[in-house]
Design an enzyme around this catalytic site. Sequence first.
Site, PDB file in Angstrom:
ATOM      1  N   GLU A 108     -55.329 -50.163  76.309  1.00  0.00           N
ATOM      2  CA  GLU A 108     -55.233 -48.739  76.572  1.00  0.00           C
ATOM      3  C   GLU A 108     -56.493 -48.188  77.258  1.00  0.00           C
ATOM      4  O   GLU A 108     -57.608 -48.456  76.814  1.00  0.00           O
ATOM      5  CB  GLU A 108     -54.980 -47.989  75.250  1.00  0.00           C
ATOM      6  CG  GLU A 108     -54.871 -46.485  75.388  1.00  0.00           C
ATOM      7  CD  GLU A 108     -53.799 -46.044  76.372  1.00  0.00           C
ATOM      8  OE1 GLU A 108     -52.691 -46.613  76.353  1.00  0.00           O
ATOM      9  OE2 GLU A 108     -54.082 -45.140  77.187  1.00  0.00           O
TER      10      GLU A 108
ATOM     11  N   THR B 171     -49.491 -44.184  80.923  1.00  0.00           N
ATOM     12  CA  THR B 171     -49.073 -45.448  80.305  1.00  0.00           C
ATOM     13  C   THR B 171     -47.680 -45.859  80.771  1.00  0.00           C
ATOM     14  O   THR B 171     -47.436 -47.023  81.097  1.00  0.00           O
ATOM     15  CB  THR B 171     -49.062 -45.320  78.770  1.00  0.00           C
ATOM     16  OG1 THR B 171     -50.402 -45.252  78.308  1.00  0.00           O
ATOM     17  CG2 THR B 171     -48.392 -46.515  78.116  1.00  0.00           C
TER      18      THR B 171
ATOM     19  N   HIS C 187     -58.072 -44.526  73.309  1.00  0.00           N
ATOM     20  CA  HIS C 187     -57.361 -43.464  74.023  1.00  0.00           C
ATOM     21  C   HIS C 187     -58.171 -42.188  73.917  1.00  0.00           C
ATOM     22  O   HIS C 187     -58.800 -41.936  72.894  1.00  0.00           O
ATOM     23  CB  HIS C 187     -55.976 -43.271  73.400  1.00  0.00           C
ATOM     24  CG  HIS C 187     -55.052 -42.407  74.222  1.00  0.00           C
ATOM     25  ND1 HIS C 187     -55.206 -41.052  74.316  1.00  0.00           N
ATOM     26  CD2 HIS C 187     -54.001 -42.736  75.004  1.00  0.00           C
ATOM     27  CE1 HIS C 187     -54.269 -40.572  75.118  1.00  0.00           C
ATOM     28  NE2 HIS C 187     -53.525 -41.578  75.557  1.00  0.00           N
TER      29      HIS C 187
ATOM     30  N   ASP D 131     -54.308 -50.159  81.483  1.00  0.00           N
ATOM     31  CA  ASP D 131     -53.194 -49.394  82.057  1.00  0.00           C
ATOM     32  C   ASP D 131     -53.624 -48.342  83.074  1.00  0.00           C
ATOM     33  O   ASP D 131     -52.945 -48.113  84.057  1.00  0.00           O
ATOM     34  CB  ASP D 131     -52.307 -48.783  80.957  1.00  0.00           C
ATOM     35  CG  ASP D 131     -53.028 -47.782  80.061  1.00  0.00           C
ATOM     36  OD1 ASP D 131     -54.273 -47.777  80.025  1.00  0.00           O
ATOM     37  OD2 ASP D 131     -52.320 -47.014  79.372  1.00  0.00           O
ATOM     38  N   HIS D 132     -54.767 -47.712  82.840  1.00  0.00           N
ATOM     39  CA  HIS D 132     -55.225 -46.673  83.769  1.00  0.00           C
ATOM     40  C   HIS D 132     -56.648 -46.278  83.412  1.00  0.00           C
ATOM     41  O   HIS D 132     -57.193 -46.777  82.421  1.00  0.00           O
ATOM     42  CB  HIS D 132     -54.313 -45.436  83.738  1.00  0.00           C
ATOM     43  CG  HIS D 132     -54.009 -44.954  82.346  1.00  0.00           C
ATOM     44  ND1 HIS D 132     -54.938 -44.321  81.549  1.00  0.00           N
ATOM     45  CD2 HIS D 132     -52.893 -45.065  81.595  1.00  0.00           C
ATOM     46  CE1 HIS D 132     -54.396 -44.034  80.385  1.00  0.00           C
ATOM     47  NE2 HIS D 132     -53.166 -44.493  80.367  1.00  0.00           N
TER      48      HIS D 132
HETATM   49  C1  GP9 Z   1     -48.669 -43.306  73.480  1.00  0.00           C
HETATM   50  C2  GP9 Z   1     -49.540 -44.099  74.386  1.00  0.00           C
HETATM   51  C3  GP9 Z   1     -50.401 -43.227  75.245  1.00  0.00           C
HETATM   52  O1  GP9 Z   1     -47.658 -43.967  72.835  1.00  0.00           O
HETATM   53  O2  GP9 Z   1     -48.932 -45.127  74.997  1.00  0.00           O
HETATM   54  O3  GP9 Z   1     -49.912 -42.944  76.488  1.00  0.00           O
HETATM   55  P1  GP9 Z   1     -50.865 -42.285  77.611  1.00  0.00           P
HETATM   56  O4  GP9 Z   1     -51.340 -40.970  77.068  1.00  0.00           O
HETATM   57  O5  GP9 Z   1     -52.015 -43.226  77.828  1.00  0.00           O
HETATM   58  O6  GP9 Z   1     -50.031 -42.165  78.803  1.00  0.00           O
HETATM   59 MN    MN Z   2     -52.349 -45.154  78.489  1.00  0.00          MN
END
Ligand code: GP9
Ligand code: MN
Length: 702
Positions: A261, A305, A421, A480-481
Amino acid sequence: MPKFIKSTVGKVNTTLGFYTLTVVLFWLKTYIAYKTEFTLGVKGAVQQFILILNPFPTAIVLLGIALYFRGRLKYWLLMIIDALQTTWLFANILYYREFSDFMSAGVIKSSGAASNNLGTSLAQIIHATDFLVYADVVLLILLLAFKVIRIDPRPFKLRYAATLTMIGVALFAVDLGMSEHDRSDLLTRTFDNNYIVKYLGLNTYAGYSFYQTEKESATRAQASSSDMKSVLAYLKKNQAGDNVKYFGKAKGKNVFVIHLESFQQFLIDYKVDGKEVTPNLNKFYHNKNTLSFDNFYHQVAQGKTSDAEMMMENSLFGLPTGSAMTQYGTSNTFQAAPAILSQKGYTTAAFHGDVASFWNRDNAYKSWGYNYFFYSAYYKEKSDYNIGYGLKDKIFFKDSVKYLEQLPQPFYAKLITLTNHYPYTLDKQNQSIDKTTTGDSTVDGYVQTAHYLDQAFAEFLTYLKKAGLYKNSMIVLYGDHYGISNNHRAAIAQLLGKKSVTTYDLAQFQKVPFMIHAPGIKGGVNHTYGGEIDALPTMFDLLGIKNKGYIQFGTDLLSKDHNQTVAFRNGDFVSPTYTKIGSTVYNSKGEKLENMTAAQKKTVKQMQNHVTTELSLSDRVIQGDLLRFYTPKGFKKVNKSDYSYKLTKTLKSLKEIQEEKKTSVLSKNKGKSTEDLYKTDAPELSSSSSSSSSSSSSSSSK
Ligand code: GP9
Ligand code: MN
């Protein structure tokens, strides 16, 4: 009081005067927000002029609606419309602060799925001063209520109201004309919401966004099988061949896809005060059997995500606005990795410590053919097990094992981590590295949660080795980003040890890790440029699955035919030669190219064409649901109703499958759970017998 002031003040007691005051105040605060809250990239006098002009037309027209009503009603209507416009401004200020983008109707539409968690972030980003955007509305209402400004009860002449509406419309035409002149195809290409706001204002953007969302439903209805032809023609020309050196090298192995993440590439080998932030991931990155890509970019837009997941498992881009998974995940036909692999004998499962509805996973995963989806309901819940969006990574990985070991092999397992996150908060007991000291509170916790994720990963890897899974699995890791948005320029500069960062630096800052580890494959750091769209074709190469016939927009990073122009979702791109951000082109050293030669211009144009074409064709596939018209050879269309992620049903089916197929880790271990092989130092679990300290700093691989 001088006469002219008196007469000016007196004018607010007329309907026209009060209306004008309302319009001007709304314009003023919008303009202040433009300057202080958003990064609109205004360049030159024309754009500056347009920016000053653009709040007026819609404010004049919308607030002018009130003037068509009688008596006191028109005043209150005026205030209601003012408050509504202000709320849109307010919501966007907050949204922009976190996402560097404006809220779209798609996001609002999908917030049913996402709302439960958006609230947590919202509380973190809101400042008390944000409410100042309502100051003029409140003030005007008070002035009216206490009769400081007197309500003019006379009906406002219809022809005056109509004149004002016309003035608003005319100004809008001027705004639109100047904008189109400055930036052609503004409304058709929809590359960037910032552009729409910069040129046409926030209200027009709202209308535009809602219109787009409505159109989406219509596009699907209009699409036909012949639309697939242009997609197939494009893919025929652009798909890359395999790399014989790697093809099938991990055939038949289990596949782990570990979603890191918000994890950026700069964290790899990054040190704070001489201490590695992610020592275990670093070791994994440099392992001789790990193929690591150091020019790999995330390509997500608002779907974050979910966009990453869409690309990683479908090789289709997310959409320019909203989340494709949320908007189309339920209804569209997909030919995703889990479906393809399960039809080749794999068991497929996704693991995530959040609720199932987030990003509409509970529906999209069925469309993608996931046999199992283990989400928060599958994990033991205790108040200190969660942070932010869900389960803490160490607990998540550990508690995933009891399901993982039941999956018949070979399996494809995706584990989505969560603790690293935004807003990067971590409880004291889990902090084991110092924060950075940029002074930017959003940024400074980032290394701490990344460090925690690194430890969690190491514990999991140690388990995989003990359980014998390491040697018969291909392990894929990706970020992911971005974790730190471009709004934190000063802090980013500090983290990178620079005085300041340029737009080019920020583009480079979008790199995320992509690593593939499999026993026996030749690893090393590969400098090929690529992005999330290319992940699936690359993984298929190693798994010995031909890409031909599948609708995948990326190409195998290992193929000599791989195209190294990496599209950002807004149409900008990076490559080993040229990088284009907005209208600026940079060379490979990050220098702006001011006077380009004809040959350079031609090359950049070709690259831009490639990017524009792949993005728009991918959008067509999703928006038109084109895969319903095309089924790859040997692929069986996914039937969503074959799947259920209900806890009781799943537990039952896992039990049954142990009897049917004797290939799970549990079966191989003669029915004895491997859970006690798992070592974690998660303090929340320290009283439980199966866990002990150690391993967090253990080496990830030799
Ligand atoms: C929530 C998680 C976060 O289930 O995958 O998503 P994001 O905020 O990174 O798009
Ligand atoms: Mn994410």
